[in-house]
Design a protein around this motif. Structure first.
Motif: not given
Ligand code: FAD
Length: 516
Positions: A257-259, A364, A396
């Motif tokens: 995913t994007t981080v 995630h 995050d």
């Molecule tokens: P991508 O898949 O690239 O998504 C893009 C953006 O969408 C993310 O950067 C994030 O802002 C948003 N997003 C994605 N998935 C979710 C989701 N399930 N809920 C809400 N927003 C989402 N995310 C956090 O940003 N902060 C946290 O403290 C956090 N705690 C979590 C705790 C648990 C137990 C779980 C299961 C998930 C949590 N997440 C949290 C949600 C999610 O896992 C992360 O946002 C995501 O993995 C971040 O990686 P990414 O930026 O590559 O996501």
């Protein structure tokens, strides 16, 4: 405010120059502009033992990420004729002093829905009221104003993603043109008696530096956020076909995913800008995925949790939280410590917890795995205690999203299919049968043959010797048997759900809240 008066831009999140409506407004017609960030001790606990004592305050990786973001912001401000004024202390008290000493006529800051900021902002607004100081506090951290959605829903937040989408419709704010990119800012006036500093180092904040291999590979700041965004969306086909549950949680050399989450958390990246970039790509794609699984859908999950959190008193706890099932979780310190310190004896779980500690970011589905394991899957430990660990370690870490997802994963709210448990053995194996992720984050298991890498306790002793990893000596035995522990968890949840249902039927909502 009379034109030509002084403005104060109070940065909290929103650490960026692009698409920053509060900053744009602060700059308009001001004689002097003071860009301020207050280092708030409320969020910090540099004591190295704090982690094992259960502190949820920011760990070193997040502080490092924040300081890098501030340094980047300072550099960008310098390029447009200003700089960041860093203060340290109680933000409310400092702000009130700044307003007086610098004869501020206009105070600008991004609206924040977190309870801590709501209380802080009330204090500042209370002081400002009647003084003639103008306050400008726009919603720009999320795509929607959570209060609007709650209002549309008759005063309570929607509790399912689909009902959220229905209410939200097209994001009105997110689709509007971005704020003008700042190309010059008014000068800073005299800072008087204030101990204004440059961006401090982690050491200056009392944190011990981490060894290189314990530091997160993700660097903070707006410049890095925009670079990461460009790289993430360069492959338009990838964006159009993004489908969340299909990503590989064990991909660590190139995450699936994007981080962008830590950049969105600190507002180094505008969610509106991110949204519009994705929309531009989708408009030109013949076929694309849709919410909830699409990339746009991920951003909408963020807004969903922000809205639920804003409209739910005591969202971050079981007690007094009307949307949270009351479950008699265990408060088992030993099991919690095993999980937190990567000593459960389940390599998939332990490797994820090492990545969390070292990187401050995990995929995630990795979050799903460890959160389910700690709570309803195997250990039956209270979700609030796991939330604390995430809160400290994640770069995050976000109040609304973290709590929302812990409520979800523990089947306390939003999601109730407690019979669907992530296996700590077969789930990871599906993505990474050779166990490369485990070998990387748990080098003690690097020579374990792939047949045993997910269940090393089943390896014959001769194999363990050859792999230089004796189970129970070099790596722990499993803290529970997954089969029996998961069965017991399901049974306990079944009982708790039945009791919740009974209580809901017998007593009024008001009395129930008293009981909670
Ligand atoms: P991508 O898949 O690239 O998504 C893009 C953006 O969408 C993310 O950067 C994030 O802002 C948003 N997003 C994605 N998935 C979710 C989701 N399930 N809920 C809400 N927003 C989402 N995310 C956090 O940003 N902060 C946290 O403290 C956090 N705690 C979590 C705790 C648990 C137990 C779980 C299961 C998930 C949590 N997440 C949290 C949600 C999610 O896992 C992360 O946002 C995501 O993995 C971040 O990686 P990414 O930026 O590559 O996501």
């Amino acid at each position: 405010m009379a034109s030509g008066a002084n403005s104060l831009m109070w940065f909290r999140k929103g650490l960026r120059l692009h698409d920053n409506p509060a900053l744009e407004y602060a700059a308009k017609g001001s004689k002097f502009l003071y860009p301020v960030f207050v280092i708030d001790p409320h969020y910090m606990d540099p004591d190295p033992t704090a982690f094992s004592l259960g502190s949820s305050k920011a760990g070193l990786n997040r502080i490092q990420f924040l300081l890098e973001s501030l340094a980047d912001l300072d550099l960008s401000l310098k390029k447009v004729g200003s700089r960041l004024l860093v203060l340290k202390g109680d933000p409310g008290e400092l702000l009130i002093r700044c307003l007086k000493e610098w004869s501020i006529g206009k105070l600008c800051f991004e609206y924040d829905t977190e309870p801590y900021y709501q209380a802080l902002d009330e204090k500042v607004k209370g002081y400002v009221s009647g003084t003639g100081v103008e306050i400008f506090s726009p919603v720009s951290h999320t795509l929607y104003n959570p209060a609007d959605i709650i209002h549309k829903n008759g005063g309570s937040p929607p509790l399912s993603y689909q009902s959220f989408l229905k209410l939200a419709g097209q994001p009105s704010w997110a689709a509007t043109p971005l704020s003008t990119t700042i190309s010059s800012l008014p000068r800073i006036g005299n800072t008087g008696s204030f101990a204004v500093s440059e961006v401090p180092t982690v050491r200056e904040l009392g944190y011990e530096d981490l060894p290189e291999d314990e530091k997160t590979p993700f660097k903070g700041g707006e410049s890095e956020a925009l670079k990461r965004l460009r790289e993430s969306i360069a492959n338009k086909e990838w964006v159009a076909n993004f489908e969340k549950p299909k990503g590989n949680p064990s991909a660590f050399l190139k995450p699936a995913t994007t981080v962008l989450s830590p950049y969105l958390k600190f507002g180094c990246l505008s969610s509106r800008y991110f949204y519009q970039c994705i929309q531009d790509i989708l408009k030109c794609s013949k076929k694309h995925t849709s919410p909830p699984v699409s990339l746009l859908g991920q951003l909408l999950w963020r807004d969903f949790f922000y809205t639920a959190a804003f409209g739910t008193p005591n969202f971050d706890q079981m007690k007094g939280n009307r949307i949270c099932k009351q479950i008699p979780w265990k408060n088992d310190d030993k099991l919690l410590a095993a999980w937190r310190d990567s000593k459960t004896g389940f390599p998939w779980i332990d490797a994820i917890m090492v990545q969390l500690r070292k990187w401050g970011w995990i995929h995630h589905l990795a979050r799903h795995s460890v959160a389910c394991f700690l709570t309803r899957g195997d250990l039956f430990v209270h979700w609030e205690r796991g939330r604390h660990v995430f809160e400290r370690l994640l770069i995050d870490s976000d109040w609304a999203i973290n709590n929302g997802n812990w409520l979800w994963l523990s089947c306390s709210s939003f999601f109730y299919q407690y019979n669907r448990i992530y296996s700590p053995i077969s789930f990871g194996k599906k993505y990474d049968p050779a166990g490369n992720y485990i070998r990387h984050f748990l080098p003690v298991l690097k020579d374990m043959p792939k047949e045993y890498i997910y269940e090393p306790w089943t390896a014959p002793i001769s194999v363990q010797r050859k792999a230089k990893c004796i189970i129970g000596v070099d790596y722990p035995k499993p803290v529970v048997s997954h089969d029996s522990a998961s069965k017991e968890c399901k049974m306990r949840l079944g009982e708790a759900y039945a009791l919740n249902k009974k209580l809901n039927g017998l007593v009024s909502e008001e009395d129930l809240n008293e009981l909670r």
